[in-house]
Design an enzyme around this catalytic site. Structure first.
Site, short mmCIF file in Angstrom:
data_model
loop_
_atom_site.label_atom_id
_atom_site.label_comp_id
_atom_site.label_asym_id
_atom_site.label_seq_id
_atom_site.Cartn_x
_atom_site.Cartn_y
_atom_site.Cartn_z
N GLU A 275 -0.69 2.16 8.55
CA GLU A 275 -1.80 1.91 9.47
C GLU A 275 -1.49 0.76 10.43
OE1 GLU A 275 -5.68 1.81 7.57
OE2 GLU A 275 -6.66 1.15 9.42
N HIS B 113 -16.30 6.08 11.15
CA HIS B 113 -16.43 7.20 10.22
C HIS B 113 -17.90 7.61 10.10
CE1 HIS B 113 -16.01 9.71 6.74
NE2 HIS B 113 -14.71 9.49 6.68
N GLY C 167 0.85 -1.19 0.00
CA GLY C 167 0.00 0.00 0.00
C GLY C 167 0.88 1.24 0.00
N ARG D 158 -14.19 13.22 13.16
CA ARG D 158 -15.04 12.06 12.90
C ARG D 158 -15.67 11.47 14.16
NH1 ARG D 158 -11.05 9.30 8.42
NH2 ARG D 158 -11.49 10.90 6.87
N SER E 200 -16.86 9.89 1.20
CA SER E 200 -15.70 10.63 1.70
C SER E 200 -16.07 11.82 2.59
CB SER E 200 -14.91 11.14 0.51
OG SER E 200 -13.97 12.09 0.94
C1 LIG Z 1 -12.74 3.70 1.83
C2 LIG Z 1 -11.56 4.37 2.48
C3 LIG Z 1 -11.22 5.67 2.13
C4 LIG Z 1 -10.14 6.31 2.73
N1 LIG Z 1 -9.83 7.59 2.38
C5 LIG Z 1 -8.77 8.19 2.95
C6 LIG Z 1 -8.42 9.53 2.59
O1 LIG Z 1 -9.06 10.15 1.75
N2 LIG Z 1 -7.35 10.09 3.19
C7 LIG Z 1 -6.60 9.43 4.12
O2 LIG Z 1 -5.63 9.99 4.63
N3 LIG Z 1 -6.91 8.16 4.46
C8 LIG Z 1 -7.97 7.53 3.91
N4 LIG Z 1 -8.27 6.24 4.27
C9 LIG Z 1 -7.36 5.49 5.13
C10 LIG Z 1 -6.16 5.02 4.29
O3 LIG Z 1 -6.60 4.66 3.00
C11 LIG Z 1 -5.43 3.84 4.90
O4 LIG Z 1 -5.22 4.05 6.26
C12 LIG Z 1 -4.09 3.66 4.22
O5 LIG Z 1 -4.24 3.60 2.83
C13 LIG Z 1 -3.39 2.40 4.72
O6 LIG Z 1 -2.23 2.24 3.98
P1 LIG Z 1 -1.17 1.12 4.34
O7 LIG Z 1 -0.10 1.21 3.33
O8 LIG Z 1 -0.81 1.24 5.78
O9 LIG Z 1 -1.97 -0.25 4.20
P2 LIG Z 1 -2.83 -0.89 2.99
O10 LIG Z 1 -3.04 0.04 1.86
O11 LIG Z 1 -4.03 -1.50 3.63
O12 LIG Z 1 -1.91 -2.02 2.43
C14 LIG Z 1 -1.68 -3.21 3.13
C15 LIG Z 1 -0.76 -4.08 2.30
O13 LIG Z 1 -0.34 -5.15 3.10
C16 LIG Z 1 -0.50 -6.37 2.41
N5 LIG Z 1 -0.71 -7.40 3.41
C17 LIG Z 1 -1.48 -7.35 4.53
N6 LIG Z 1 -1.37 -8.48 5.23
C18 LIG Z 1 -0.51 -9.27 4.55
C19 LIG Z 1 0.00 -10.55 4.77
N7 LIG Z 1 -0.32 -11.26 5.85
N8 LIG Z 1 0.85 -11.07 3.85
C20 LIG Z 1 1.20 -10.35 2.74
N9 LIG Z 1 0.76 -9.11 2.51
C21 LIG Z 1 -0.09 -8.59 3.40
C22 LIG Z 1 -1.64 -6.15 1.47
O14 LIG Z 1 -1.56 -7.04 0.39
C23 LIG Z 1 -1.38 -4.68 1.06
O15 LIG Z 1 -0.44 -4.67 0.01
C24 LIG Z 1 -9.38 5.62 3.70
C25 LIG Z 1 -9.72 4.32 4.05
C26 LIG Z 1 -10.81 3.70 3.47
C27 LIG Z 1 -11.19 2.34 3.93
#
Ligand SMILES: Cc1cc2nc3c(=O)[nH]c(=O)nc-3n(C[C@H](O)[C@H](O)[C@H](O)COP(=O)(O)OP(=O)(O)OC[C@H]3O[C@@H](n4cnc5c(N)ncnc54)[C@H](O)[C@@H]3O)c2cc1C
Length: 642
Positions: A433, A274, A50, A338, A292
């Site tokens: 996250e 939210h 992500g 929120r 959003s």
């Molecule tokens: C609908 C929605 C809208 C949002 N809009 C906003 C916004 O406008 N602004 C904002 O700031 N935040 C927003 N958020 C929050 C934000 O999108 C997330 O907090 C953020 O994108 C998380 O990013 P990340 O890289 O930490 O994890 P993620 O994007 O969740 O990526 C997790 C990664 O880990 C991998 N993974 C997980 N477990 C395993 C495992 N056991 N083995 C191998 N791979 C694994 C997955 O394959 C993925 O690649 C939103 C959230 C949602 C749900």
């Protein structure tokens, strides 16, 4: 108390002191460096692609490390970050409306209800500015205003306009930027990409994180990967509630398995609900959809003044509407944070003034904005969100107000990390996250993307070198007893899940767990409810291991098996979430304890007793390590948005 035991306090040993403006500079200067030739001898595993993991893997590859990147999707660019809609905060002050690094820092500490570390939040605000430059350089198509500068909009908990966006697809555009950078490193041979590969355990050898056990989701093969350091960027665990706005695949397995191997889990009860999601439509549903927060820039939230008003929204005259957020919180109005907006929605629905089926909804109305700006302008800003709403509900939000209700969205809790983003297991770093670091008890909108990219592009690449400078570490292989033990635990667990051969689906257990969590550890928590949840969850978990039916075998693609492993981990995490919520008898941010509220129903913190991060050690019962928080710059006060 009986449900946990007190452990020794914990400290963030890496947190610098002195002037807050220079702490990050001084930490970077103090951190050991790895020279370019030595970087080539070091390997880093990054789980997750992500915004946090993708940006980290790309940057570490660019720096010259050997990187192994993992995700369970078929492509790294399908990580859940792609769903982010509204935007990303940055203290650029392009609007000249009074923003600054200090104000973003202040808003975030206050927004988090004074349960975040000042040093971390200040660094986040500083880096926010660099993130926008980095993404623009990558070609991320942020919205621009007439003069050519990047446009911004407002998000909750701030009175300045600092949220950069790309229509309602900000996450997607940012992720394409990070993915391009990652793809470049894959092509250059610096990053080895493993899609459709699920990490099922962490390998800890001689006290250091040295690798992971994974399952190839297509062939079912279980194998190991080794490195000098492991980075988890595996996202949030909101799906413990079954229904949430998260992608269906989001789960806790990676961080929960690391927790079982010694990484402390911090503030697991801090869940963000939210306020603007499409209401639940029935028992059949497996997923909720976010509308959003950006919509609250122009949408006005209201319910009828009198309960039981069954008229269609457009038939309720202006004088009979209660724009309750504008009424109760005049200075922030519809843009309160929120946690506050969610509780207010629950409150008016509890009073019987909710709208739509079951009375679990409030209106988000754009009639004023359409009159003021014209339909075309509203469409240009929010068109894809309106379309999404219409497709899901069959109602046209240009003609009738949207109906919205709070839903689980984000988890502020996660693995405990120090200022360097290192967990309590040496060599295990946690970003995005998946860690608990910067948001305290409530995350402000548009701050998750900021934190994920700050961690991945800027913080981790600087801090991981301090650890890796002592490497490369001794070679490990599958013959090592700790590796063999981790592999056989994974294999035994898969076998155990397949052998139960019971009569209930994985989903039915997950849904029931979600009900318990929403009911007792959701928007409002009570001692009685949490104690009840702590009886119900272990009983359901026991039933799961007796009655779950996982069809098929482990030797190939088996989605029931994948889900079963994740739900088994959700059971254990959910129990810890309830323990954490039960022990924290104050209300703060997303954690609202009904017993702790002000006379007008606002969250009542207890700074004297709870101004700490609760970092839990895996044990039965769990052991609580407290990290005391200190506030030298933003004085903790009763949070007011009135
Ligand atoms: C609908 C929605 C809208 C949002 N809009 C906003 C916004 O406008 N602004 C904002 O700031 N935040 C927003 N958020 C929050 C934000 O999108 C997330 O907090 C953020 O994108 C998380 O990013 P990340 O890289 O930490 O994890 P993620 O994007 O969740 O990526 C997790 C990664 O880990 C991998 N993974 C997980 N477990 C395993 C495992 N056991 N083995 C191998 N791979 C694994 C997955 O394959 C993925 O690649 C939103 C959230 C949602 C749900």
């Amino acid at each position: 108390m009986d449900f946990y035991v007190e452990g020794t306090p914990i400290r963030d040993e890496k947190a610098p002191d002195g002037p807050i403006e220079t702490r990050w500079d001084r930490r970077r200067f103090g951190a050991k460096l790895v020279n370019p030739a030595n970087k080539r001898k070091l390997t880093v595993i990054v789980v997750g692609t992500g915004l946090a993991g993708g940006s980290a893997a790309a940057t570490l590859g660019e720096l010259g490390y050997n990187v192994k990147s993992f995700c369970y999707q078929d492509s790294p660019r399908r990580a859940h970050s792609i769903a982010a809609q509204g935007g990303i905060n940055a203290a650029k002050n392009y609007r000249n409306d009074g923003d600054s690094v200090y104000r973003l820092f202040y808003d975030t500490v206050k927004g988090g209800d004074f349960r975040a570390r000042e040093s971390n939040v200040y660094r986040l605000a500083q880096i926010s500015v660099e993130i926008i430059d980095q993404c623009v350089a990558q070609g991320v198509p942020f919205a621009r205003e007439y003069g050519g500068l990047l446009d911004t909009r407002s998000f909750g908990g701030a009175q300045v306009s600092r949220t950069f966006y790309a229509r309602g697809q900000t996450g997607q555009q940012l992720l394409l930027g990070a993915y391009q950078a990652l793809a470049r490193q894959i092509a250059a041979g610096r990053v080895e990409m493993h899609p459709r590969t699920e990490m099922l355990d962490l390998i800890v050898v001689d006290g250091r994180a040295r690798g992971i056990v994974v399952r190839d989701m297509v062939t079912g093969e279980v194998s190991t990967h080794f490195a000098d350091a492991v980075v988890l960027a595996t996202g949030g665990y909101g799906n413990a509630f079954y229904l949430s706005t998260n992608a269906k695949g989001c789960n806790t397995t990676a961080i929960w398995r690391a927790h079982r191997r010694g990484a402390l889990m911090a503030n697991p009860c801090y869940t963000q609900i939210h306020p603007t999601c499409i209401p639940v439509s029935g028992e059949h549903q497996s997923k909720l959809t976010l509308m959003s927060e950006s919509l609250r820039n122009d949408g006005r939230v209201w319910v009828p003044k009198v309960g039981g008003d069954a008229r269609a929204a457009n038939d309720v005259p202006e004088s009979e509407r209660d724009y309750y957020l504008e009424r109760i919180y005049p200075s922030f109005g519809n843009l309160v944070p929120r946690d506050i907006a969610s509780r207010a929605a629950k409150h008016v629905c509890d009073e019987g003034r909710g709208v739509g089926p079951g009375g679990l909804g409030v209106y988000l109305d754009f009639a004023d904005a359409i009159r003021r700006l014209g339909r075309a302008a509203v469409e240009a800003k929010y068109g894809n969100l309106f379309e999404m709403y219409q497709r899901i509900t069959g109602e046209d939000p240009y003609e009738v107000p949207m109906r919205i209700y709070p839903a689980v969205h984000y988890t502020m809790g996660g693995l405990w990390v120090d200022y360097d983003l290192r967990s309590t297991v040496p060599g295990l770093f946690v970003i995005g996250e998946a860690n608990f670091s910067d948001h305290g008890a409530n995350r402000l909108g548009a701050s998750a993307l900021m934190q994920g990219l700050a961690d991945g592009y800027f913080v981790l690449p600087n801090t991981i070198g301090d650890y890796l400078a002592d490497g490369p570490f001794e070679t490990v292989d599958t013959a090592h007893p700790e590796v063999a033990a981790a592999v056989s635990e994974v294999v035994d667990r898969i076998t155990a899940l397949l052998l139960v051969n019971g009569d209930r689906t994985v989903d039915s257990f997950h849904r029931e767990l979600g009900h318990i969590m929403w009911e007792h550890c959701g928007m409002e928590r009570t001692e009685e409810g949490l104690r009840k949840a702590l009886e119900l969850i272990p009983a359901l978990r026991e039933e799961f291991w007796r009655r779950v039916k996982v069809p098929g075998s482990g030797e190939g693609l088996n989605q029931s098996l994948e889900k079963a492993g994740r739900v088994a981990d959700f059971f254990e995490l959910a129990e810890l979430m309830c323990v954490d919520a039960l022990h924290r008898t104050e209300s703060c941010g997303g954690h609202f304890r009904a017993e702790s509220q002000t006379p007008d129903g606002e969250a009542m913190r207890d700074d004297a007793d709870f101004s700490y991060v609760a970092a839990w050690e895996y044990a039965t019962p769990p052991v609580l390590h407290r990290e005391q928080l200190t506030f030298d710059h933003v004085e903790p006060t009763q949070r007011s948005y009135k």
